[in-house]
Scaffold this motif. Structure first.
Motif, short mmCIF file in Angstrom:
data_model
loop_
_atom_site.label_atom_id
_atom_site.label_comp_id
_atom_site.label_asym_id
_atom_site.label_seq_id
_atom_site.Cartn_x
_atom_site.Cartn_y
_atom_site.Cartn_z
N GLY A 13 -10.95 -19.27 35.13
CA GLY A 13 -10.50 -20.19 33.94
C GLY A 13 -11.47 -20.19 32.68
O GLY A 13 -11.95 -19.02 32.43
N PRO A 14 -11.05 -21.10 31.76
CA PRO A 14 -10.30 -22.58 32.21
C PRO A 14 -9.18 -22.57 31.86
O PRO A 14 -8.62 -23.68 32.39
N SER A 15 -8.47 -21.74 31.17
CA SER A 15 -7.13 -21.97 30.66
C SER A 15 -6.01 -21.13 31.10
O SER A 15 -6.42 -19.89 30.81
N THR A 19 -6.94 -18.21 28.48
CA THR A 19 -7.59 -17.21 29.32
C THR A 19 -7.06 -16.21 30.03
O THR A 19 -6.83 -14.95 29.82
N ALA A 20 -6.05 -16.63 31.06
CA ALA A 20 -5.24 -15.75 31.63
C ALA A 20 -4.42 -15.09 30.96
O ALA A 20 -3.99 -13.80 31.14
N GLY A 21 -3.45 -15.64 30.16
CA GLY A 21 -2.54 -15.15 29.21
C GLY A 21 -3.43 -14.13 28.16
O GLY A 21 -2.70 -13.14 28.15
N PHE A 48 -5.55 -19.61 19.23
CA PHE A 48 -6.64 -18.62 19.86
C PHE A 48 -7.93 -18.80 19.07
O PHE A 48 -9.05 -18.14 19.29
N ALA A 49 -7.72 -18.95 17.62
CA ALA A 49 -8.62 -18.72 16.82
C ALA A 49 -9.76 -19.85 16.67
O ALA A 49 -10.77 -19.96 16.75
N ALA A 50 -8.90 -21.13 16.84
CA ALA A 50 -9.74 -22.33 16.70
C ALA A 50 -10.63 -22.67 17.81
O ALA A 50 -11.39 -23.25 17.85
N THR A 51 -9.92 -22.61 19.14
CA THR A 51 -10.67 -22.93 20.48
C THR A 51 -10.81 -21.88 21.27
O THR A 51 -11.21 -22.04 22.50
N GLY A 52 -10.38 -20.56 20.80
CA GLY A 52 -10.58 -19.50 21.82
C GLY A 52 -11.80 -19.04 22.39
O GLY A 52 -11.83 -18.84 23.73
N LYS A 53 -12.70 -19.38 21.54
CA LYS A 53 -14.27 -19.04 21.90
C LYS A 53 -14.70 -19.82 23.36
O LYS A 53 -15.47 -19.26 24.22
N GLY A 54 -14.22 -21.09 23.15
CA GLY A 54 -14.76 -21.97 24.42
C GLY A 54 -13.91 -21.76 25.48
O GLY A 54 -14.46 -22.16 26.49
N HIS A 55 -12.68 -21.17 25.26
CA HIS A 55 -12.08 -20.88 26.57
C HIS A 55 -12.12 -19.61 27.00
O HIS A 55 -11.67 -19.21 27.96
N LEU A 61 -9.45 -11.34 26.60
CA LEU A 61 -8.87 -10.18 25.91
C LEU A 61 -9.61 -8.68 26.06
O LEU A 61 -8.96 -7.60 26.34
N VAL A 62 -10.94 -8.65 25.81
CA VAL A 62 -11.85 -7.50 26.13
C VAL A 62 -11.58 -7.14 27.73
O VAL A 62 -11.44 -5.85 27.99
N ALA A 63 -11.49 -8.04 28.47
CA ALA A 63 -11.50 -7.40 30.05
C ALA A 63 -10.24 -6.97 30.16
O ALA A 63 -10.17 -6.25 31.11
N GLY A 64 -9.10 -7.54 29.75
CA GLY A 64 -7.88 -7.04 29.96
C GLY A 64 -7.68 -5.58 29.30
O GLY A 64 -7.38 -4.87 29.94
N LEU A 65 -8.59 -5.41 28.30
CA LEU A 65 -8.48 -3.92 27.63
C LEU A 65 -9.38 -3.09 28.73
O LEU A 65 -9.17 -1.87 28.74
N LEU A 66 -10.29 -3.55 29.44
CA LEU A 66 -10.86 -2.73 30.46
C LEU A 66 -10.06 -2.51 31.76
O LEU A 66 -10.54 -2.09 32.70
N GLY A 67 -9.08 -3.17 31.74
CA GLY A 67 -8.06 -3.23 33.15
C GLY A 67 -8.33 -4.25 34.11
O GLY A 67 -7.73 -4.16 35.31
#
Length: 221
Positions: A13-15, A19-21, A48-55, A61-67
């Motif tokens: 999580g949390p979202s 997060t998952a998307g 994503f820009a407004a609340t993305g850091k907290g979520h 996104l970086v994790a996804g790029l790492l697979g």
């Protein structure tokens, strides 16, 4: 409606949207690139820009790029893992005209020097929609088995591809064609009702006008 439409995805999580998307957007971009991501520029738009850091949108996104998949417990440490694996990345806020509020822009470079640009939105429940690929407007989700064909806009290309699929009993669920100009670069997106064997994908590379073929198994990222 499926049970997961109600419960949401299995994820860290949390979202599900932020997060998952976001993780699935990154993972899909890496799959489309087809090799290890060496460098990444990530732009966050709207919510994503407004609340993305907290979520944890940036880390997802970086994790996804790492697979990493959305349920990978290492997602919160993705920045540190990326640095250890020598994947360079930068993240910034970005305004994208007419885009969904949960949109990310990614420009990624592989270890061979290959580059991919993608815009995609997280539309809820861990689902995404790709809206732009390498400068061409598209629309696909990757929920079904999906062929993404970069091709020259020329007569006979679509007939060659669809004939090959028909000969191998692959049923097309949806097909959309996009181009930057007549006779220029184009993207053909085909969603099918069943998995497409590697043999067919290799044969497709012989269709005149094809520049690149990418295959996403339905829901595999």
């Amino acid at each position: 409606m499926y049970i997961f439409d109600i419960l949401g995805p299995v994820m860290v999580g949390p979202s599900s949207s932020h997060t998952a998307g976001a993780g699935r957007i990154g993972c899909t971009a890496a799959a489309l690139l087809g090799e290890r991501v060496a460098e990444a520029k990530i732009g966050l738009h709207g919510s994503f820009a407004a609340t993305g850091k907290g979520h944890g949108t940036d880390r997802a996104l970086v994790a996804g790029l790492l697979g990493m998949r959305p349920d990978d417990m290492r997602i919160p440490e993705s920045f540190e893992i990326a640095r250890r694996e020598q994947m360079k990345f930068e993240i910034c806020e970005m305004q994208i005209s007419g885009a969904h509020p949960n949109t990310a822009y990614l420009k990624i470079k592989g270890e061979s020097g290959k580059v991919l640009e993608m815009e995609a939105a997280s539309v809820g429940g861990g689902r995404i929609r790709i809206s732009r690929l390498d400068g061409i407007d598209v629309s696909c989700s990757g929920d079904k088995p999906t062929l993404i064909l970069n091709n020259v806009d020329q007569p006979g290309f679509v007939a060659g591809v669809t004939t090959l699929l028909a000969q191998n009993s692959v049923n097309i669920a949806t097909m959309n064609l996009y181009r930057d100009k007549r006779g220029g670069n184009a993207v053909t997106v085909i969603e099918s009702d069943q998995e497409i064997p590697e043999k067919i994908i290799q044969e497709m590379k012989m269709v005149p006008g094809l520049l690149k073929v990418t295959y996403l198994k339905g829901g595999d990222v």
